[in-house]
Design an enzyme around this catalytic site. Structure first.
Site, PDB file in Angstrom:
ATOM      1  N   GLU A 222       0.866  -1.176   0.000  1.00  0.00           N
ATOM      2  CA  GLU A 222       0.000   0.000   0.000  1.00  0.00           C
ATOM      3  C   GLU A 222       0.903   1.227   0.000  1.00  0.00           C
ATOM      4  O   GLU A 222       1.439   1.623   1.026  1.00  0.00           O
ATOM      5  CB  GLU A 222      -0.917  -0.021   1.229  1.00  0.00           C
ATOM      6  CG  GLU A 222      -1.839  -1.227   1.307  1.00  0.00           C
ATOM      7  CD  GLU A 222      -2.792  -1.334   0.136  1.00  0.00           C
ATOM      8  OE1 GLU A 222      -3.068  -0.299  -0.522  1.00  0.00           O
ATOM      9  OE2 GLU A 222      -3.270  -2.435  -0.151  1.00  0.00           O
ATOM     10  N   CYS A 256      -1.855   9.341   2.342  1.00  0.00           N
ATOM     11  CA  CYS A 256      -1.360   8.840   1.055  1.00  0.00           C
ATOM     12  C   CYS A 256      -2.344   9.067  -0.081  1.00  0.00           C
ATOM     13  O   CYS A 256      -1.944   9.092  -1.241  1.00  0.00           O
ATOM     14  CB  CYS A 256      -1.014   7.356   1.162  1.00  0.00           C
ATOM     15  SG  CYS A 256      -2.411   6.319   1.673  1.00  0.00           S
TER      16      CYS A 256
END
Length: 523
Positions: A222, A256
């Site tokens: 991720e 993110c």
């Protein structure tokens, strides 16, 4: 809660034994039991509830997060995820029947069995230290795996309280925490795992992937991404300004999936900037420094990196720009840039920098987005349905929120993950269970069917070929020009289609159709 010892790295010499405990525990088959998994999940829930004040305070110390933001985006999220997983675990773990099988193959009861992958390693991140560490752990427990969690050393207070919760509430042979930085992580990667789950930046993701490849260990990555927001000339400037600004104020932009830059149609740019200024005044009436809900940059290293990006831009600062090294304060900063090659677009800021690049039209915006980063983690188009559909159809991204900022990432039951160099694999909700599960194809061949299976044994004869074709061949529902034809007839006869309907249902429909035809002919 009791006074905890300070953050202390795990002894590197102990890591091989910690790994062995997890492997041995998995091979004891204890974790395969649904009751065992539920018990661990429920124990984790109450362990977190008991330490709620300490966890909220830890995130305040590590990141300057308010208790409201920590509960909204981390602790409450994790607690709800545990309840969701506990309620649905039996359904997720149940065998699945194979689809589109022939009558002959149905006798072998083809099915998908959900097997745990084994002993897994989870490497968390600092920006959401609870959610990004415990979220994958919930999936690993639910899948029946054992796990070692390595929280981020850049959120040490959250890390040590998570270790306290796990060590005091979960099976210590199955679920353990390793504290530390690069040396401890390297020692963990030297062990053979059944899967590695990593959340963080692409540079470290490459290191982990390379190391995992040496032992053919699967990975879930991720990662971040230079995520674009695209505002067309027909977008609502007020909504776009408020929603995108919220994304950069959340966790001081250390998210993110927050937009890394905004491409704005020149026609709407003045009004968008005006609305952005109004929203900033509304959200922070006393300014960022006077706002208790506005946090800090996690580390001095990250603060220095952001300051370097701001100092190197050739763009014009329109709002904000104030920084204080001593307190790691970084004001929300809007910068109008003139080229896609500006450092604020080329690199991921992971902070409260808001670069804006004016564009002539939607086509230019799409070209720039695909050029700057072809596979971002998130994409945020604002405009009419026709415009946003066009943007979605001509770009790629791990996920997308239309007319909003990373809303797709806020839904805990929606699979979350990247694509290309923004990551691989997904989790959250059922996807967390799937992430740590092997879908094992299983058949059981009865002895009485041997006479039908003789076609597979040599010698091969024309008679066997004829029998084989009769048993296995599907009939097309299309002609040589690719046009659909005879679909209903083939379905009724059971010679094509999905095979999901029963033979009895098909014959019933055939009889009904025949009755209609006879009645029509008599009329």
């Amino acid at each position: 809660m009791e006074k905890l010892p300070p953050f202390t790295p795990t002894s590197i010499d102990d890591i091989p034994q910690i790994h062995k405990h997890g492997v041995d525990k998995f091979h004891s088959h204890t974790t395969r039991s649904i009751d065992y998994r539920r018990k661990q999940l429920r124990a984790l829930y109450w362990g977190l509830k008991d330490e709620e004040p300490a966890l909220l305070e830890a995130c305040k110390l590590d990141l300057g997060k308010s208790a409201y933001e920590t509960y909204l985006t981390e602790l409450g999220w994790v607690l709800n995820d545990i309840i969701f997983m506990s309620k649905n675990l039996a359904r997720f773990a149940k065998d699945e029947k194979a689809e589109d099988i022939s009558l002959t193959n149905s006798f072998m009861k083809p099915r998908i069995k959900k097997d745990p992958l084994g002993a897994v390693l989870i490497i968390g991140a600092y920006n959401f230290p609870l959610q990004l560490s415990l979220g994958p752990l919930i999936g690993a427990i639910a899948a029946g795996c054992t796990a070692v969690l390595k929280p981020s050393e850049n959120a040490p207070n959250a890390a040590r309280i998570m270790q306290h919760v796990i060590s005091h509430n979960l099976d210590p042979e199955a679920y353990q925490v390793v504290q530390g930085a690069v040396p401890e992580t390297t020692a963990l990667l030297d062990c053979k795992w059944d899967k590695i789950f990593y959340t963080g930046n692409a540079s470290v993701g490459k290191i982990i992937s390379k190391k995992a490849a040496e032992t053919l260990t699967p990975v879930a990555l991720e990662l971040g991404g230079r995520n674009p927001a695209i505002i067309t000339k027909n977008a609502e400037p007020r909504l776009a300004a408020r929603r995108l600004l919220w994304a950069k104020l959340m966790n001081v932009g250390q998210v993110c999936v927050s937009q890394n830059y905004i491409l704005v149609d020149k026609e709407i740019l003045p009004e968008f900037l005006r609305q952005l200024e109004l929203a900033l005044t509304e959200f922070q009436p006393k300014g960022a420094e006077g706002n208790e809900d506005y946090g800090k940059i996690a580390t001095e290293r990250q603060w220095q990196r952001l300051k370097g990006m701001l100092d190197s831009t050739t763009g014009k600062i329109l709002m904000g720009g104030k920084t204080v090294k001593e307190s790691l304060f970084f004001e929300p900063t809007v910068v109008q840039v003139e080229t896609p090659d500006d450092p604020l677009l080329k690199d991921e800021s992971f902070g409260p920098l808001i670069p804006i690049l004016p564009v002539d039209d939607i086509e230019e915006a799409i070209r720039i987005a695909n050029r700057v980063h072809a596979t971002p983690l998130g994409l945020y188009p604002f405009g009419t349905k026709t415009e946003t559909d066009k943007i979605l159809s001509q770009t790629r991204s791990g996920g997308a929120s239309v007319n909003d900022a990373f809303f797709h990432a806020s839904i805990p039951t929606l699979a979350f993950g990247g694509v290309g160099d923004s990551g691989q694999g997904s989790y959250r909700g059922k996807a967390s269970f799937d992430c740590f599960t092997h879908r094992r194809s299983v058949t059981t061949t009865p002895s009485w069917i041997e006479s039908m299976l003789d076609v597979r044994y040599p010698p091969y004869t024309p008679e066997k070929m004829k029998k084989l074709r009769k048993m296995t061949d599907l009939k097309p529902d299309f002609d040589r020009q690719g046009r659909r034809t005879g679909r209903l007839v083939w379905w009724v006869l059971g010679l094509g289609g999905s095979g999901k309907a029963s033979v009895g249902a098909r014959w019933a429909l055939l009889v009904a159709v025949a009755a209609v035809v006879v009645r029509f002919l008599r009329a």
